[in-house]
Motif scaffolding. Structure first.
Motif, PDB file in Angstrom:
ATOM      1  N   HIS A 103      10.935  -9.399  -2.922  1.00 19.28           N
ATOM      2  CA  HIS A 103      11.765 -10.600  -2.925  1.00 19.28           C
ATOM      3  C   HIS A 103      12.719 -10.601  -4.121  1.00 19.28           C
ATOM      4  O   HIS A 103      13.887 -10.982  -3.993  1.00 19.28           O
ATOM      5  N   ALA A 104      12.214 -10.177  -5.275  1.00 21.88           N
ATOM      6  CA  ALA A 104      13.070 -10.107  -6.467  1.00 21.88           C
ATOM      7  C   ALA A 104      14.196  -9.095  -6.241  1.00 21.88           C
ATOM      8  O   ALA A 104      15.349  -9.329  -6.637  1.00 21.88           O
ATOM      9  N   THR A 106       1.864 -10.228   3.571  1.00 20.13           N
ATOM     10  CA  THR A 106       0.603 -10.258   4.313  1.00 20.13           C
ATOM     11  C   THR A 106      -0.489  -9.551   3.524  1.00 20.13           C
ATOM     12  O   THR A 106      -1.609 -10.051   3.390  1.00 20.13           O
ATOM     13  N   GLY A 107      -0.168  -8.364   2.997  1.00 19.09           N
ATOM     14  CA  GLY A 107      -1.139  -7.619   2.208  1.00 19.09           C
ATOM     15  C   GLY A 107      -1.540  -8.346   0.939  1.00 19.09           C
ATOM     16  O   GLY A 107      -2.718  -8.347   0.547  1.00 19.09           O
ATOM     17  N   LEU A 108      -0.579  -8.987   0.297  1.00 27.08           N
ATOM     18  CA  LEU A 108      -0.881  -9.747  -0.914  1.00 27.08           C
ATOM     19  C   LEU A 108      -1.798 -10.928  -0.623  1.00 27.08           C
ATOM     20  O   LEU A 108      -2.745 -11.201  -1.370  1.00 27.08           O
ATOM     21  N   ARG A 109      -1.519 -11.651   0.462  1.00 28.38           N
ATOM     22  CA  ARG A 109      -2.370 -12.802   0.830  1.00 28.38           C
ATOM     23  C   ARG A 109      -3.802 -12.345   1.084  1.00 28.38           C
ATOM     24  O   ARG A 109      -4.760 -13.006   0.664  1.00 28.38           O
ATOM     25  N   THR A 140      -0.511  -0.733  -0.721  1.00 25.05           N
ATOM     26  CA  THR A 140      -0.314   0.715  -0.823  1.00 25.05           C
ATOM     27  C   THR A 140       0.377   1.020  -2.145  1.00 25.05           C
ATOM     28  O   THR A 140       0.826   0.114  -2.853  1.00 25.05           O
ATOM     29  N   PRO A 141       0.498   2.293  -2.487  1.00 29.41           N
ATOM     30  CA  PRO A 141       1.181   2.645  -3.747  1.00 29.41           C
ATOM     31  C   PRO A 141       2.659   2.274  -3.768  1.00 29.41           C
ATOM     32  O   PRO A 141       3.299   2.363  -4.806  1.00 29.41           O
ATOM     33  N   ASP A 142       3.223   1.856  -2.613  1.00 25.48           N
ATOM     34  CA  ASP A 142       4.629   1.459  -2.577  1.00 25.48           C
ATOM     35  C   ASP A 142       4.883   0.331  -3.571  1.00 25.48           C
ATOM     36  O   ASP A 142       4.062  -0.570  -3.732  1.00 25.48           O
ATOM     37  N   ARG A 143       6.016   0.378  -4.213  1.00 27.36           N
ATOM     38  CA  ARG A 143       6.373  -0.685  -5.154  1.00 27.36           C
ATOM     39  C   ARG A 143       6.543  -2.011  -4.419  1.00 27.36           C
ATOM     40  O   ARG A 143       6.254  -3.071  -4.940  1.00 27.36           O
ATOM     41  N   PHE A 144       7.046  -1.962  -3.176  1.00 26.09           N
ATOM     42  CA  PHE A 144       7.244  -3.169  -2.384  1.00 26.09           C
ATOM     43  C   PHE A 144       6.152  -3.262  -1.327  1.00 26.09           C
ATOM     44  O   PHE A 144       6.137  -2.501  -0.360  1.00 26.09           O
ATOM     45  N   ALA A 162      18.311  -2.931   4.072  1.00 26.55           N
ATOM     46  CA  ALA A 162      17.211  -2.236   4.735  1.00 26.55           C
ATOM     47  C   ALA A 162      15.911  -2.490   3.977  1.00 26.55           C
ATOM     48  O   ALA A 162      15.853  -2.372   2.755  1.00 26.55           O
ATOM     49  N   ARG A 163      14.871  -2.866   4.712  1.00 26.09           N
ATOM     50  CA  ARG A 163      13.575  -3.145   4.102  1.00 26.09           C
ATOM     51  C   ARG A 163      12.930  -1.843   3.635  1.00 26.09           C
ATOM     52  O   ARG A 163      12.899  -0.846   4.368  1.00 26.09           O
ATOM     53  N   ASN A 164      12.383  -1.856   2.414  1.00 30.64           N
ATOM     54  CA  ASN A 164      11.699  -0.693   1.853  1.00 30.64           C
ATOM     55  C   ASN A 164      10.223  -1.007   1.658  1.00 30.64           C
ATOM     56  O   ASN A 164       9.830  -2.157   1.542  1.00 30.64           O
ATOM     57  N   GLY A 165       9.386   0.026   1.615  1.00 31.97           N
ATOM     58  CA  GLY A 165       7.968  -0.169   1.323  1.00 31.97           C
ATOM     59  C   GLY A 165       7.169  -0.521   2.554  1.00 31.97           C
ATOM     60  O   GLY A 165       7.466  -0.097   3.664  1.00 31.97           O
ATOM     61  N   SER A 166       6.126  -1.336   2.373  1.00 29.66           N
ATOM     62  CA  SER A 166       5.203  -1.671   3.454  1.00 29.66           C
ATOM     63  C   SER A 166       5.881  -2.495   4.529  1.00 29.66           C
ATOM     64  O   SER A 166       6.847  -3.213   4.274  1.00 29.66           O
ATOM     65  N   GLY A 167       5.338  -2.403   5.749  1.00 32.84           N
ATOM     66  CA  GLY A 167       5.849  -3.199   6.853  1.00 32.84           C
ATOM     67  C   GLY A 167       5.469  -4.651   6.706  1.00 32.84           C
ATOM     68  O   GLY A 167       4.548  -5.009   5.964  1.00 32.84           O
ATOM     69  N   TYR A 168       6.166  -5.500   7.447  1.00 33.14           N
ATOM     70  CA  TYR A 168       5.977  -6.948   7.363  1.00 33.14           C
ATOM     71  C   TYR A 168       4.526  -7.353   7.588  1.00 33.14           C
ATOM     72  O   TYR A 168       3.997  -8.229   6.907  1.00 33.14           O
ATOM     73  N   HIS A 169       3.852  -6.720   8.568  1.00 41.68           N
ATOM     74  CA  HIS A 169       2.497  -7.117   8.935  1.00 41.68           C
ATOM     75  C   HIS A 169       1.409  -6.263   8.288  1.00 41.68           C
ATOM     76  O   HIS A 169       0.238  -6.411   8.616  1.00 41.68           O
ATOM     77  N   ASP A 170       1.781  -5.327   7.399  1.00 36.65           N
ATOM     78  CA  ASP A 170       0.785  -4.455   6.779  1.00 36.65           C
ATOM     79  C   ASP A 170      -0.218  -5.271   5.974  1.00 36.65           C
ATOM     80  O   ASP A 170       0.153  -6.071   5.113  1.00 36.65           O
ATOM     81  N   HIS A 171      -1.520  -5.033   6.252  1.00 35.27           N
ATOM     82  CA  HIS A 171      -2.569  -5.801   5.583  1.00 35.27           C
ATOM     83  C   HIS A 171      -3.056  -5.144   4.310  1.00 35.27           C
ATOM     84  O   HIS A 171      -3.660  -5.797   3.460  1.00 35.27           O
TER      85      HIS A 171
END
Length: 420
Positions: free
Chosen positions: A23-24, A215-218, A207-211, A195-204
């Motif tokens: 988001h930042a 969903t995963g954070l929740r 991962t090592p991705d910076r973004f 373009a969205r980078n890192g994990s997908g929107y619904h990824d639970h």
């Protein structure tokens, strides 16, 4: 591509549930790509589009956004913040356009291809007869709406099989809805996508991705009990300014609202109020809810027991939330008739953005609300009803929060806007 002409303000539509590094990055890139002086965020309040409570209250999430680059945060009216993607987008675009001072909009997408997104959006906005007829035919055959829409687009020759795959990704879908709304409303907003980078929107999973995904954070925060000492990995995915907010805040989840939901369902049934008067509740779904009434189930258990191939998890979640918050079909229809966003309510702003609000007051076509005192009476008709619903929804959220944590907090009439 950076615009040669300097933009005054760029709009972002968000939930920040919760706010993270992606988001930042979005705020930073939106400002860069449009060369904007200000970033205006339209954000969901205490309940979000998937039909769930926000993990943190709207004022906490507003402070997160302001501390990470946003200049002004406005609340997306609750009846559309928890509605379909089409209504959600239509309301957000109408609000940004009504401000007068926002001249561009920046959203994330999986494909990052504005030409492709715009092409599909144009077809869906204009609904040519051959597409509309095939859509109706597929729906009659029992296809879900996304399935019917994709088949209609391909069968009608509007898009290729490959391009239709764009509609399989959530951020692409929302982006297309924003573009549809801009087209239908003849909004003076120049769209830009990242373009969205890192994990997908619904990824639970984190991962090592910076973004990571929200969903995963929740999920991680729920499993850790919101304790950074038990789950320190969470903090590598959020900006430094957000870490302290998370440590100071306490989360809410679906099942915190279980008792209130069950009580509401039983009361409405006893009073003879049909469930189908509420948004997203069909007669068939109402009958299924009634059949479950004698047994107590948690909020999430109810969703899972009610969902079918036709009624997705998100559709059921929104339907139950609409019953809980009293979001009726009539209220929603009146809101659409009023232009989706007949006011703009401030949740927070940065002190150095005072000139931005001055421009909005001068150039905007909708009232800018900074204080709740007298706001209900200053608006009329659907606008007044919508604002009352905003207050009501947040008071439900605040009541559950206070009951869970035994903490006295401010309500919508005593809470001030966030100023940084």
């Amino acid at each position: 591509m950076i615009k040669e002409k300097k933009s005054y303000a760029v709009g972002i539509i968000a939930e920040y549930n919760p706010f993270h590094n992606g988001h930042a990055y979005h705020i930073k890139k939106a400002r860069e790509l449009t060369n904007a002086e200000y970033v205006v965020v339209v954000m969901s309040g205490d309940f979000v589009q998937r039909g769930s409570p926000a993990i943190y209250d709207k004022y906490t999430r507003t402070a997160m956004a302001l501390s990470c680059g946003a200049d002004l945060v406005l609340e997306l009216p609750s009846i559309f913040a928890t509605s379909s993607a089409e209504d959600f987008a239509s309301c957000a675009v109408a609000l940004l356009n009504g401000l007068g001072a926002v001249d561009s909009i920046c959203f994330g997408s999986e494909c990052g291809d504005m030409e492709k997104l715009s092409s599909i959006a144009s077809i869906l906005a204009k609904e040519p007869p051959v597409y509309s007829e095939e859509l109706r035919r597929q729906l009659k055959k029992g296809a879900t709406f996304p399935e019917a829409r994709n088949t209609a687009l391909i069968t009608s020759g509007a898009v290729s099989n490959e391009d239709a795959k764009v509609l399989a990704s959530p951020n692409n879908i929302l982006g297309i809805e924003y573009l549809k709304a801009i087209c239908r409303q003849h909004a003076f907003l120049t769209p830009v996508t990242i373009a969205r980078n890192g994990s997908g929107y619904h990824d639970h999973q984190l991962t090592p991705d910076r973004f990571c995904s929200a969903t995963g954070l929740r999920k991680a925060l729920k499993e850790s009990g919101n304790s950074s000492s038990e789950n320190p990995e969470v903090f590598q995915y959020v900006p430094d300014a957000v870490k302290s907010k998370i440590m100071e805040s306490r989360p809410l989840f679906y099942d915190d609202f279980s008792l209130l939901l069950n009580t509401t369902l039983i009361r409405l049934s006893m009073e003879g109020i049909p469930f189908q008067i509420f948004a997203d509740v069909s007669e068939e779904l109402a009958a299924r809810i009634i059949k479950q009434l004698p047994d107590y189930h948690s909020f999430e258990e109810k969703i899972n027991q009610l969902k079918t191939r036709q009624y997705t998890y998100t559709r059921i979640s929104r339907a139950l939330l609409h019953i809980l918050t009293g979001t009726t079909n009539q209220l929603t229809a009146d809101g659409r008739q009023a232009g989706y966003a007949p006011y703009a309510r401030i949740l927070g702003f940065r002190k150095d953005s005072a000139s931005l609000m001055g421009e909005i007051k001068k150039r905007g076509s909708i009232p800018l609300i900074a204080k709740t005192a007298g706001a209900k009476t200053s608006l009329t008709g659907a606008a007044s009803s919508m604002l009352r619903h905003d207050f009501y929804s947040s008071h439900i959220y605040q009541t559950v929060y206070q009951a869970k944590y035994d903490i006295k907090i401010k309500n919508e009439f005593t809470q001030s806007v966030v100023i940084l």
